[in-house]
Write an enzyme that holds these catalytic residues in place. Sequence first.
Site, PDB file in Angstrom:
ATOM      1  N   ASN A 412      34.637  -5.783-102.325  1.00  0.00           N
ATOM      2  CA  ASN A 412      33.778  -4.834-103.011  1.00  0.00           C
ATOM      3  C   ASN A 412      33.931  -3.431-102.457  1.00  0.00           C
ATOM      4  O   ASN A 412      34.488  -2.551-103.113  1.00  0.00           O
ATOM      5  CB  ASN A 412      32.322  -5.316-102.936  1.00  0.00           C
ATOM      6  CG  ASN A 412      31.417  -4.552-103.870  1.00  0.00           C
ATOM      7  OD1 ASN A 412      31.758  -3.482-104.355  1.00  0.00           O
ATOM      8  ND2 ASN A 412      30.246  -5.093-104.134  1.00  0.00           N
ATOM      9  N   ASP A 413      33.489  -3.240-101.230  1.00  0.00           N
ATOM     10  CA  ASP A 413      33.491  -1.884-100.677  1.00  0.00           C
ATOM     11  C   ASP A 413      34.885  -1.275-100.574  1.00  0.00           C
ATOM     12  O   ASP A 413      35.050  -0.078-100.745  1.00  0.00           O
ATOM     13  CB  ASP A 413      32.833  -1.895 -99.293  1.00  0.00           C
ATOM     14  CG  ASP A 413      31.390  -2.382 -99.375  1.00  0.00           C
ATOM     15  OD1 ASP A 413      30.724  -2.062-100.374  1.00  0.00           O
ATOM     16  OD2 ASP A 413      30.953  -3.083 -98.454  1.00  0.00           O
TER      17      ASP A 413
END
Lengths: 487, 101
Positions: A412-413
């Site tokens: 995600n990040d």
Amino acid sequence: MKHNILEICYLIGSVTFIMGLKMMGNAKTARKGNMVGALGMTIAILGTIFLHEGEVSGMIYGLIFGAIALGTIIGWMTAKKVQMTKMPELVSMFNGMGGACAALISLIEFNHYYHSEFPKVVLNAAITGAYHPPYGFLIAVFAGLVIGSISFSGSVIAFLKLNGTMDKPIRLPAYNIVNLVVLIITFGLLAFMVYSGGIILTNDLQPSGIMIYALLALALIYGILFTIPIGGADMPVVISLLNSFTGLAAAFGGFLYDNKVMLTGGILVGSAGTLLTVIMCKAMNRSLGSVIFGAFGGSTAAAGGPDVKGSIKDIQVSDLAVLMNYSKKVVIVPGYGLAVAQAQHVIHELELLLEERGVEVKYAIHPVAGRMPGHMNVLLAESNVSYDKLVEMDDINPEFEQTDVVLIVGANDVVNPAAKTDPSSPIYGMPILEVDRAKNIIVNKRSMSAGYAGIDNLLFYDPKCSMFFGDAKKALTELVAELKTME
Amino acid sequence: MREILSFISENREMIYFVVLSIFVGIEVIGGVPTVLHTPLMSGANAIHGVVIVGAIYVMLHVEMDNYLGLGLGFLAVLLGTLNVVGGFVVTDRMLEMFKKK
């Protein structure tokens, strides 16, 4: 005679540590390097036991061998059994044990000193009014105790955080100031104890060695306070830092005994560990200071996430199978979510299947994918993914332009465009995989929850992006099954 | 002040040793590919287990009637062994996987 041979053993140990570490820096020689280090360690340990001069009772030898046998069995079994996803926790745990070992050595040595040296302290002070405590000895003992204890309690907290027992950073009010105060008191007490010989007189003029327990307690508390406010995403950095702390504690042990192998081993790990910590911070584009003092999820994240929101599309497994089957080039972005779902084997199956159909498949590895740098490589290597299919960030980023499908699994990040576009984002400035340059972006996630850094991801609202919801292992298994029915 | 200066000159060799070791540590790690960071950290973790040498040394010098010392020393050797053995074995396991291909 024995003594001279022992010195040679320590020399061999020191050299193997340096060679071992050097060899571990290259994929081809890494395994051998680890063996070399282990061999040197064995020589140093056996030499210490068997080349000892002086009378030692059989019971002591019994205790030493008992402890070593017990430790070998437990350590060996744990290390063999642990799942590769649990690696960071384990490294943290072993690190804490090294720290505790250093702290215990200091406690015993101080006790010894207290019982043997104290009469002299009083006598000298009474006669001449000036007694000089053995400063070097005391510095080594107290510093080893403090650093070893910080490393121990910090590692335990890091362990609890990584295995999910303690999942939220805990921040006391004004924690930075509290931590700083505790640190100053700890080192203040340390300095005072060195200066005063580490012993105080009670009201009825009885000597007391109680101060060392206060020092121990302060150091343990500081280790806890130091680690609890730091968010999970920064844990690798913390473990690496604590790793170098333990190295330092071991080096102080080396000072204490004028033992060269402990000095080399300890200092090597201390300096190499510090450098590794800095490299990790760089990979996340964060400074060590911001990791320690300003943890994630503070005021910036609370100020409200990105306000521009489009709509989110999702994609069915059959459509995705068709899309991938007719692609020329697919890049897989694996994240920790993939490892948690134990999907590394099925993703390899997907890769082989696509390659069979003439699709070029690569893996894009972000430096901090997983829980530690290089963790993802270890996990994928475990499921037989070929080493040269794993492409590092700087090499893969220019390739996204020609990529038909990017499949993001449990990451995600590291793909969040906010790192490039939104200066208010806590991850702003972190280098990311520029997946938004690919023709299609598919994100496999269990739900719409935020990533490890706890922030929303604008990528999901990109018109080229489709969500492929579901548990990574289950969803990918379905995708593989679907692909097999085609052609 | 004079005490600090005399401490430095008395321990001159030791200080040279420490400074040079620091540079060796930095030199040895420099230029390591990201892929190997985790095994390297784990390997370094095993190496600081050398603190066990100190624990054994303590045990060899502890008096037989010092039960506290014996107990803590036993614990120290145990923890040190866990650090060393666990560290090297788990690093080997990680690196073994790279070897397969």
